[in-house]
Design an enzyme around this catalytic site. Structure first.
Site, PDB file in Angstrom:
ATOM      1  N   ARG A  80       0.810  -1.303   0.090  1.00 47.00           N
ATOM      2  CA  ARG A  80       0.467   0.038  -0.087  1.00 47.00           C
ATOM      3  C   ARG A  80       1.425   1.520  -0.215  1.00 47.00           C
ATOM      4  NH1 ARG A  80      -2.179   3.921   0.229  1.00 47.00           N
ATOM      5  NH2 ARG A  80      -4.702   3.878   0.789  1.00 47.00           N
TER       6      ARG A  80
ATOM      7  N   ASP B 229      -3.868   8.224  -1.546  1.00 44.32           N
ATOM      8  CA  ASP B 229      -5.175   7.754  -1.650  1.00 44.32           C
ATOM      9  C   ASP B 229      -5.594   8.582  -3.010  1.00 44.32           C
ATOM     10  OD1 ASP B 229      -7.424   6.093  -1.072  1.00 44.32           O
ATOM     11  OD2 ASP B 229      -8.582   7.887  -0.440  1.00 44.32           O
TER      12      ASP B 229
END
Length: 273
Positions: free
Chosen positions: A91, A96
């Protein structure tokens, strides 16, 4: 051997026995203090399985990079990589992207597909490098990292393109947060990607309601239809009586209904009397 010699020999033997007994009962082995502890076979395997980062410097900042290869791109900020012969889900730190694949979001969010396709184009089956910050994993067990493709950090590329917002700023993993925010500000000023939709990118996520409001016309606003003026050909007065009855007299040249048959003196004003 005379008595003196025998006594001297006996004393020497007693001294030797005393020294030997002291060494044995002390519990210390001088060789043991000098010995070096070696890792067991199990610990050696663990060390061998841990990726060894290579130190590099960029802009005065030291980076410890680990070689990897991207196997699959799930969406703009989540990938599967091969690192030291082992598959890992990663990640990207501090960014985002909109969700393209999420169990609670049935339809891809705006710019999710663009971000995902961009990541696939840039990263699929490519050799990359990753950089770990302080905390290695999130609560889902994913490896948290900054991802490099060539000399470019992919986290920054997403921000430059307007495909991501700065998010999940959770200490101690904040090494590049100031740099990321500066890049995001430029994308906001250019109104590109997620920043092209007003109020879409928020501090806590992406507001799809903002997209619906922008795409649907406001009920409070009506679009006025332009009124086409009538031309001379569309309006015709047989005589000045009709023009006066219609409230159009006097009729000037260029006005609807003007005709030379009404303008007897030819001054451009008909039915002036």
């Amino acid at each position: 051997m005379n008595k003196v010699s025998k006594r001297l020999l006996a004393c020497l033997i007693m001294m030797a026995l005393t020294i030997t007994g002291t060494a044995c009962t002390s519990g210390k082995n001088p060789l043991q203090a000098a010995s070096v502890h070696l890792p067991t076979q199990q610990s050696q395997n663990v060390v061998a399985a841990t990726p060894q980062p290579s130190a590099e410097k960029s802009g005065g900042t030291e980076r410890k990079l680990i070689d990897a290869k991207v196997l699959k791109v799930s969406d703009g900020d989540t990938m599967t990589i091969l690192i030291n012969g082992k598959k890992e889900t990663i990640r990207l730190l501090l960014v985002d992207t909109p969700e393209s694949v999420h169990p609670k979001i049935p339809d891809p969010q705006p710019y999710a597909i663009e971000a995902s396709n961009y990541a696939k184009k840039m990263l699929n089956n490519k050799k990359v490098k990753i950089e770990i910050d302080v905390s290695e994993r999130d609560r889902y067990g994913r490896l948290l990292c900054y991802l490099y493709i060539g000399e470019k950090m992919f986290n920054e590329l997403l921000l430059e393109k307007g495909y991501a917002r700065v998010a999940y700023v959770i200490p101690p993993n904040v090494k590049y947060v100031d740099r990321f925010r500066a890049i995001q500000k430029k994308a906001q000023q250019q109104a590109i990607g997620i920043w092209s939709i007003e109020n879409y990118a928020q501090e806590d996520g992406f507001d799809t309601n903002a997209v619906k409001k922008e795409s649907s016309p406001s009920k409070s606003k009506t679009t006025a239809q332009p009124v086409k003026p009538k031309t001379e050909e569309q309006v015709y007065y047989k005589n000045c009586s009709e023009a006066k009855k219609a409230g159009a007299a006097p009729v000037r040249k260029g006005d609807p209904g003007y005709g030379k048959h009404l303008d007897r003196d030819g001054d451009g004003i008909a039915c002036e009397r």
